[in-house]
Design a protein around this motif. Structure first.
Motif, PDB file in Angstrom:
ATOM      1  N   HIS A   4     -14.025 -22.418   4.201  1.00 25.99           N
ATOM      2  CA  HIS A   4     -13.648 -21.773   2.940  1.00 25.99           C
ATOM      3  C   HIS A   4     -12.696 -22.673   2.167  1.00 25.99           C
ATOM      4  O   HIS A   4     -11.857 -23.332   2.743  1.00 25.99           O
ATOM      5  N   ARG A   5     -12.877 -22.618   0.867  1.00 25.21           N
ATOM      6  CA  ARG A   5     -11.964 -23.388   0.023  1.00 25.21           C
ATOM      7  C   ARG A   5     -10.791 -22.500  -0.367  1.00 25.21           C
ATOM      8  O   ARG A   5     -10.895 -21.276  -0.414  1.00 25.21           O
ATOM      9  N   HIS A   6      -9.657 -23.168  -0.664  1.00 22.80           N
ATOM     10  CA  HIS A   6      -8.516 -22.410  -1.147  1.00 22.80           C
ATOM     11  C   HIS A   6      -8.791 -21.926  -2.562  1.00 22.80           C
ATOM     12  O   HIS A   6      -9.525 -22.576  -3.312  1.00 22.80           O
ATOM     13  N   ILE A   7      -8.147 -20.817  -2.922  1.00 19.87           N
ATOM     14  CA  ILE A   7      -8.273 -20.331  -4.298  1.00 19.87           C
ATOM     15  C   ILE A   7      -7.690 -21.391  -5.238  1.00 19.87           C
ATOM     16  O   ILE A   7      -8.225 -21.664  -6.295  1.00 19.87           O
ATOM     17  N   LEU A   8      -6.594 -22.017  -4.792  1.00 21.81           N
ATOM     18  CA  LEU A   8      -5.979 -23.087  -5.575  1.00 21.81           C
ATOM     19  C   LEU A   8      -6.706 -24.403  -5.274  1.00 21.81           C
ATOM     20  O   LEU A   8      -6.543 -24.977  -4.191  1.00 21.81           O
ATOM     21  N   PHE A  11      -4.593 -27.367  -4.214  1.00 20.87           N
ATOM     22  CA  PHE A  11      -4.147 -27.372  -2.811  1.00 20.87           C
ATOM     23  C   PHE A  11      -5.188 -28.094  -1.960  1.00 20.87           C
ATOM     24  O   PHE A  11      -4.853 -28.960  -1.135  1.00 20.87           O
ATOM     25  N   VAL A  79       0.776 -22.392   5.411  1.00 23.30           N
ATOM     26  CA  VAL A  79       1.008 -21.670   6.662  1.00 23.30           C
ATOM     27  C   VAL A  79      -0.194 -21.870   7.572  1.00 23.30           C
ATOM     28  O   VAL A  79      -1.191 -22.466   7.182  1.00 23.30           O
ATOM     29  N   ALA A  80      -0.050 -21.375   8.804  1.00 23.27           N
ATOM     30  CA  ALA A  80      -1.138 -21.366   9.787  1.00 23.27           C
ATOM     31  C   ALA A  80      -1.785 -22.760   9.910  1.00 23.27           C
ATOM     32  O   ALA A  80      -1.083 -23.747   9.983  1.00 23.27           O
ATOM     33  N   ASP A  82      -3.199 -24.712   7.882  1.00 23.86           N
ATOM     34  CA  ASP A  82      -2.812 -25.673   6.839  1.00 23.86           C
ATOM     35  C   ASP A  82      -1.479 -26.328   7.188  1.00 23.86           C
ATOM     36  O   ASP A  82      -1.318 -27.541   7.053  1.00 23.86           O
TER      37      ASP A  82
ATOM     38  N   GLN B 238       5.542 -15.799   1.295  1.00 24.58           N
ATOM     39  CA  GLN B 238       6.730 -16.517   1.774  1.00 24.58           C
ATOM     40  C   GLN B 238       7.849 -15.533   2.090  1.00 24.58           C
ATOM     41  O   GLN B 238       8.595 -15.718   3.036  1.00 24.58           O
ATOM     42  N   GLU B 274      -6.139 -15.424   8.457  1.00 23.97           N
ATOM     43  CA  GLU B 274      -5.938 -16.846   8.146  1.00 23.97           C
ATOM     44  C   GLU B 274      -6.385 -17.136   6.703  1.00 23.97           C
ATOM     45  O   GLU B 274      -5.680 -17.782   5.938  1.00 23.97           O
ATOM     46  N   ASP B 275      -7.555 -16.625   6.354  1.00 25.49           N
ATOM     47  CA  ASP B 275      -8.065 -16.881   5.008  1.00 25.49           C
ATOM     48  C   ASP B 275      -7.145 -16.281   3.947  1.00 25.49           C
ATOM     49  O   ASP B 275      -6.934 -16.876   2.903  1.00 25.49           O
ATOM     50  N   ILE B 277      -3.752 -15.474   4.221  1.00 28.77           N
ATOM     51  CA  ILE B 277      -2.412 -16.064   4.095  1.00 28.77           C
ATOM     52  C   ILE B 277      -2.462 -17.519   3.638  1.00 28.77           C
ATOM     53  O   ILE B 277      -1.491 -18.030   3.084  1.00 28.77           O
ATOM     54  N   THR B 278      -3.584 -18.199   3.856  1.00 30.14           N
ATOM     55  CA  THR B 278      -3.672 -19.584   3.393  1.00 30.14           C
ATOM     56  C   THR B 278      -4.240 -19.668   1.985  1.00 30.14           C
ATOM     57  O   THR B 278      -4.429 -20.770   1.466  1.00 30.14           O
ATOM     58  N   GLY B 279      -4.536 -18.505   1.389  1.00 28.31           N
ATOM     59  CA  GLY B 279      -5.006 -18.527  -0.006  1.00 28.31           C
ATOM     60  C   GLY B 279      -6.466 -18.907  -0.134  1.00 28.31           C
ATOM     61  O   GLY B 279      -6.850 -19.583  -1.083  1.00 28.31           O
ATOM     62  N   ARG B 280      -7.285 -18.505   0.849  1.00 26.39           N
ATOM     63  CA  ARG B 280      -8.716 -18.808   0.770  1.00 26.39           C
ATOM     64  C   ARG B 280      -9.543 -17.565   0.495  1.00 26.39           C
ATOM     65  O   ARG B 280     -10.746 -17.604   0.530  1.00 26.39           O
ATOM     66  N   PHE B 281      -8.885 -16.472   0.295  1.00 21.47           N
ATOM     67  CA  PHE B 281      -9.583 -15.196   0.222  1.00 21.47           C
ATOM     68  C   PHE B 281     -10.414 -15.073  -1.026  1.00 21.47           C
ATOM     69  O   PHE B 281     -10.038 -15.564  -2.064  1.00 21.47           O
TER      70      PHE B 281
END
Lengths: 228, 282
Positions: A4-8, A11, A79-80, A82, B238, B274-275, B277-281
């Protein structure tokens, strides 16, 4: 590993750039070690000079990776997985830089050895070189592919390298006693062996960091048992 | 030159070395829990907002609830003091125990529950017609407390606990709404503390505040957990990492993962966590 790609998007780009720089640094370090050892085996001072010159670029990449890593921590607060990837990349670059320093030392020793007739004992170093390089390549591969099994398998191989180094040093010390005229040459070979032994140590560190990055498990300082 | 062998060893080093030599300690027992939530489901009309959630909330700790908008975080929080009952056509299944007592038992008065389980909202909401002092003690007054001495004592204690006393002690008569946003939020916390609840629920308490006011509230939450069990909803990942001991991740009304915050934020068990909190959702 994480499709999966980050929303940002920025990043993702920052992480990709960090990873690419680590890969480039690993490639340069590998080349530098190969050039230094070829310079020794083939008695080629130009290759030694190239290996020494590579160090500058590798040092710059280490600084770049540290800067990029800190920027990512600051801007994106990863986090995690990353976070583990960023921390591991920064630790990896430090190990690569020290490996490149070993390549420089080997190249300098090789240039000194090249000034005198070749010692047949240089062949004692070859199995160590092959073993150290195979550890190095596997550890970087394990990091890149997030292959925990491969990374774990690297750690116990350091013992073989240590054994090879001890055996080679013992033989070279015996030769010193038998032929004191070649003392400097044998000493230089002992130093080259020690450098390769350190390359193995750094490869082990990289493998341990690869396990941490991929599986969030700290296997350092646990003996061989932890890696199996 | 110091003879290292003869030097008196640093006691902390000795302690560390001795501790290292000891056998590994047995795992810590599970922490005492203030709430035991079992198979909780909530419907708003036909819409299921919470789906079979089971979760224990640890005492004297901060539990953060995270998840995307509409995942049921606030609904879950409101179920802990029956605040959701203020929404029409709400239906609840399952049980919520507070200190072993069933909150949804027919003989339990929701007003008593809300006194035991205080709540602070996203937007500070001091009563606009009341002074700072009146805002804090209104809960006690409504509960029939008449002693001015007692009210004054509780007023100071609550404002001190909310880290606001030094800033307002000379202005207690001024309107609560005259304070800054961050101060108003601490005033609301003082108001919640004045009735001496057992638990403090916070629904995004910092989302309308600037970073300085946010830091003050976060520091306050950290200090308050010595006396209270705190459950907070936050969209700020955070912040959850900074202030909470435990984190629960909700998605589509289901509890996806719950565990120590350090574990959730370093190596969550679930891919969805994980998805998120890491901003992959999404």
């Amino acid at each position: 590993m994480t499709p999966h790609r980050h929303i940002l998007g920025t990043f993702d780009e920052a992480l990709a750039s960090l990873r690419n720089n680590v890969l480039m640094m690993a490639g340069l370090t590998e080349r530098s070690l190969e050039r230094a050892m070829k310079g020794l085996f083939e008695r080629n001072d130009d290759l030694c000079a190239n290996a020494i010159a590579d160090d500058e670029e590798i040092d710059q990449l280490e600084k770049q990776i540290d800067k990029d890593g800190v920027d990512i921590l600051l801007r994106f607060q990863p986090v995690a997985s990353d976070l583990r990837r960023v921390v591991s990349a920064m630790k990896l670059s430090s190990n690569l830089e020290r490996m490149a320093d070993q390549a420089t030392t080997i190249a300098r020793r090789a240039r000194k050895l090249n000034q005198h007739p070749q010692l047949p004992e240089v062949e004692l170093i070859r199995p160590m070189y092959e073993h150290a390089m195979s550890m190095f390549k596997d550890s970087v591969d394990a990091f890149v592919r997030e292959d925990v099994d491969l990374a774990r398998a690297v750690v116990p191989r350091d013992q073989t390298l240590d054994d090879l180094n001890r055996a080679a040093s013992r033989t070279l010390i015996e030769r010193m006693a038998q032929d004191p005229d070649q003392l400097r040459g044998y000493l230089n070979l002992i130093f080259v062996g020690r450098c390769l032994e350190r390359v193995g140590d750094h490869a082990t560190n990289i493998a341990e960091d690869a396990v941490y990055a991929a599986a969030a498990e700290d296997i350092r300082h646990q003996g061989v048992a932890a890696s199996t | 030159m110091v003879n290292l062998l003869m030097a008196t060893p640093d006691p902390t080093v000795v302690e560390r070395v001795e501790r290292a030599a000891e056998p590994a300690p047995t795992p810590e027992p599970a922490p005492a829990s203030t709430f035991q939530v079992k198979n909780l489901s909530v419907w708003y009309g036909d819409k299921r907002a919470i789906d079979d959630v089971t979760l224990d909330v640890a005492s004297n700790a901060v539990t953060a609830i995270i998840g995307p908008s509409g995942c049921g975080k606030s609904t879950f929080l409101r179920c802990l003091n029956r605040m959701h009952e203020l929404v029409p056509k709400t239906r609840v299944e399952g049980t919520v125990f507070l200190q072993g007592e069933d909150l949804y038992s027919s003989d339990v008065d929701p007003a008593i529950v809300r006194r035991r389980v205080g709540m602070v909202f996203q937007k500070s909401n001091p009563f606009p017609t009341m002074s700072i002092g009146e805002n804090v003690v209104i809960g006690l007054r409504l509960n029939g407390v008449r002693s001015q001495k007692f009210l004054n004592e509780r007023l100071e204690k609550s404002l001190r606990m909310a880290a606001l006393w030094d800033e307002v002690k000379d202005d207690l008569h001024k309107a609560g709404t005259s304070l800054s946003g961050g101060q108003q939020q601490r005033l609301c916390i003082a108001r919640a503390l004045a009735v001496e609840p057992e638990v403090l629920l916070m629904d995004e308490p910092c989302s309308a505040l600037d970073p300085i006011a946010t830091a003050k509230i976060e520091e306050l939450i950290y200090e308050l957990k010595a006396h209270y069990t705190i459950v907070t909803v936050t969209h700020n990942m955070q912040q959850a990492g900074r202030i909470s001991d435990y984190t629960a991740f909700f998605y589509l009304g289901r509890l996806i993962e719950f565990g120590p915050t350090t574990k959730i934020f370093t190596n969550p068990n679930e891919r969805q966590t994980e998805d998120y909190i890491t901003g992959r959702f999404g």
